[in-house]
Enzyme design. Structure first.
Site, PDB file in Angstrom:
ATOM      1  N   SER A  15       3.941  -5.439  -0.190  1.00 54.88           N
ATOM      2  CA  SER A  15       3.948  -4.214   0.386  1.00 54.88           C
ATOM      3  C   SER A  15       2.809  -3.591   0.858  1.00 54.88           C
ATOM      4  CB  SER A  15       4.842  -3.335  -0.730  1.00 54.88           C
ATOM      5  OG  SER A  15       5.231  -1.942   0.148  1.00 54.88           O
ATOM      6  N   ASP A  35      14.106  -7.104   5.996  1.00 56.23           N
ATOM      7  CA  ASP A  35      13.384  -6.149   5.524  1.00 56.23           C
ATOM      8  C   ASP A  35      12.842  -5.519   6.814  1.00 56.23           C
ATOM      9  OD1 ASP A  35      11.421  -4.275   5.041  1.00 56.23           O
ATOM     10  OD2 ASP A  35       9.842  -5.909   4.570  1.00 56.23           O
ATOM     11  N   HIS A  67      12.936  -6.026   1.209  1.00 56.02           N
ATOM     12  CA  HIS A  67      11.646  -5.552   0.721  1.00 56.02           C
ATOM     13  C   HIS A  67      11.632  -5.191  -0.748  1.00 56.02           C
ATOM     14  CE1 HIS A  67       7.638  -3.724   2.232  1.00 56.02           C
ATOM     15  NE2 HIS A  67       7.848  -2.892   1.063  1.00 56.02           N
TER      16      HIS A  67
END
Length: 475
Positions: free
Chosen positions: A183, A399, A452
Site C-alpha cells: 500500500s 483491488d 488490497h
C-alpha cells in the site's frame, strides 16, 4: 560458508562494542513463549522489543521479530512495513503474512482467540515487523518535537533501526536481506532500499547484505494509478460502455486533476461515483460493511483526491454491523483492538506504556508530512544499479484502490526487455494469477481474487508466490 559467518560475527562484535562505547545503545528485547488467547506455547520463535533512534534516541520503534520456521541461519531476513502511513506492523503479523490469525467469532466479552496461519511467510524467512513511523502501533516519541515525522524522516530512522538491530543480532549480519511492504509503503520502501544501498557504498557500518525488495499493491505513481481506476471499473463491468466513452471524451482520460471549469467531465465523474457507490474498493467482490471498513483512509496522506477514496458510507457513518456482522471481513479488525489493548497481552508483549494512550491498528492522526510524491525514480535507480537488486511487485487483481492496470503501466515505462513473457502461474493445478519477468530482475505478478492487500484475501497463493520467489524459483 561457516568461515564467512564466523568472520562476519567477529567483525561486527567489534562494531557492537564500538557503538556501545560511543553512544547509549537503546535496545530492549524479549523472547515471547506464550501469548494470551493462543493455546499452549508458541510453535515459532517470537521476539519483541524497542530500538531507540534519533540523536538522543528520543524515538522508540517497536518491532515483532519471528525467526524462520525452516532454517533461521540460512534463510533470508525480511523487514516488513505496513501501509497507512500509521498502520501497525501487527496488521501484517496477524492479518496478512505473519504466523497467526484471529479466529473470527462473534465477540462474547472474552479475549479473542489466536490460531496458527498455515501460510505464514515466516515458514521460509526471518521477518521483522516494525511499527513505523513513530506514533504507529506501540512506537512512541519521548518529546512532542520527536513525534513530528514524514517520508524521509521515517526512512532515515528505519536505517538507524536496522543497523542497530543487526549489531544486536550479529547472527543475521550475513543473511540475504530484503525490504517489503504494501500500500502506502510503495512510496517509502524504494526510498529505504536506495538509502541502505547508498550507505553501503559509503561504508556505513555495519554493512547490510541487501538483495532486493518486495511490494504488494504498492502506491507508486499516484497520477498514473488514479487515471487507471476508471478503466479498471469499466473492465470489471462496473460502469457502462456509454459512460466510459463519455468520461474518456470529456475528461481526456485524465481523472486525477480535473479542471473545475470542465462541467461535462465533472458531471460524468459524479455519474461514475453514483455507479460505484455500493462497491467495496479494497476488493470489488466483497460487501461494504459499517463501522470498521477494511482499510478506511489507508494511505490517504497525499492521496486524498484519489477517485477510489470517494467517501463511502462505511467511512462516514459508524453504524453497527447488520446481522450477521461476523460475515464482514472488517469485523476481524475489531478483534485486534480488543486483543492488543488487553493488559495481559501488553504484559506478554513487554510493552512500554506511553501516556496511557490506547493501541489502535491504524493511526491516521499522525503529524506526518508526505514528501515522496512518486517512487518511480527510485525504481529507475535501483533497476540500473550494478548491485543487481531483485524485486517482486504483486497486485491483487480485484483491488480498486491501487489497480493492477496502474502498476503494470509504470513497470512498462521502465522500458526493460521482457525475459519471461505474460503467463499464468499455477497452484494446485489451478491458475493463481499471471506473471511477467523483466531484464532488471523485476517480477510482476497478479494474484487472482486478491484485494488490497493480496495476502489477506489469498493467503495460500501469496505464500506460494513468495516462497518460489525468495528461493529463486520461477513462479
Amino acid at each position: 560458508m561457516e568461515m564467512a559467518r564466523l568472520i562476519a560475527t567477529t567483525t561486527f562484535s567489534f562494531y557492537f562494542l564500538l557503538l556501545q562505547s560511543s553512544s547509549n545503545l537503546a535496545l530492549s528485547q524479549s523472547l515471547i513463549n506464550f501469548l494470551p488467547g493462543f493455546e499452549g506455547p508458541l510453535p515459532f520463535e517470537l521476539e519483541t522489543g524497542y530500538v531507540g533512534v534519533g540523536e538522543s534516541e528520543e524515538v522508540q520503534l517497536f518491532y515483532y521479530f519471528v525467526k524462520s520456521e525452516r532454517n533461521p541461519t540460512d534463510d533470508p531476513l525480511l523487514l516488513w512495513l505496513t501501509g497507512g502511513p500509521g498502520c501497525s506492523g501487527f496488521t501484517a503479523f496477524a492479518y496478512e503474512i505473519g504466523p497467526v490469525n484471529f479466529k473470527v467469532l462473534e465477540y462474547n466479552g472474552s479475549l479473542p482467540t489466536l490460531v496458527l496461519n498455515p501460510y505464514s511467510w515466516t515458514k521460509v524467512a526471518n521477518i521483522l515487523f516494525v511499527d513505523s513511523p513513530v506514533g504507529t502501533g506501540f512506537s512512541y516519541a519521548k518529546t512532542s518535537l520527536a513525534s513530528l515525522t514524514g517520508d524521509f524522516k521515517q526512512v532515515h530512522q528505519l536505517c538507524q533501526f536496522l543497523r542497530k538491530w543487526l549489531v544486536d543480532h550479529p547472527e543475521f549480519l550475513s543473511s540475504p536481506f530484503y525490504i517489503g511492504g504494501d500500500s502506502y509503503s510503495g512510496l517509502t520502501v524504494p526510498a529505504l532500499v536506495q538509502q541502505i544501498s547508498n550507505e553501503n557504498e559509503e561504508d556505513i557500518q555495519p554493512p547490510i547484505n541487501l538483495q532486493g525488495y518486495i511490494l504488494g499493491n504498492p502506491l507508486t505513481e499516484p497520477i498514473i494509478e488514479q487515471n487507471t481506476v476508471i478503466p479498471f471499473a469499466h473492465g470489471m463491468g462496473l460502469i457502462s460502455d456509454e459512460l466510459y466513452d463519455s468520461l474518456k471524451r470529456t475528461c481526456g482520460g485524465q481523472y486525477a486533476n480535473i479542471d473545475p471549469s470542465n462541467a461535462d467531465c465533472l458531471n460524468n465523474i459524479q455519474a461514475y461515483y453514483t455507479a460505484i457507490s455500493g462497491i467495496q474498493t479494497a476488493h470489488i467482490l466483497e460487501p461494504i460493511c459499517g463501522f470498521a471498513s477494511p482499510k478506511p483512509q489507508e494511505f490517504l496522506i497525499g492521496y486524498r483526491r484519489s477517485l477510489n477514496q470517494h467517501p463511502h458510507q462505511e467511512i462516514l457513518d459508524p453504524e453497527p454491523f447488520p446481522p450477521p456482522f461476523i460475515g464482514c471481513r472488517s469485523y476481524g479488525y475489531l478483534l485486534s483492538s480488543i486483543w492488543v489493548n488487553d493488559n495481559d497481552v501488553q504484559k506478554a508483549l513487554k510493552i512500554t506504556k506511553k501516556n496511557g494512550v490506547g493501541w489502535i491498528r491504524c493511526n491516521y492522526g499522525l503529524p506526518y508530512t508526505t514528501e515522496i510524491g512518486s517512487s518511480f525514480s527510485y525504481h529507475v535507480n535501483l533497476s540500473a544499479s550494478a548491485k543487481g537488486y531483485r524485486s517482486l511487485i504483486y497486485s491483487g487483481d480485484h483491488d480498486m484502490i491501487v489497480p493492477f492496470f496502474g502498476t503494470q503501466a509504470w513497470i512498462r515505462s521502465l522500458n526493460y526487455s521482457i525475459v519471461d513473457d505474460w503467463r499464468p502461474w499455477i497452484l494446485q493445478s489451478q491458475v493463481a494469477g499471471y506473471t511477467r519477468t523483466y531484464s532488471n530482475q523485476m517480477t510482476f505478478a497478479t494474484v487472482k481474487g486478491g484485494g488490497h492487500t493480496a495476502p489477506e484475501y489469498r493467503p495460500a497463493e501469496c505464500y506460494a508466490m513468495f516462497k518460489r520467489w525468495i528461493l529463486h524459483d520461477p513462479l
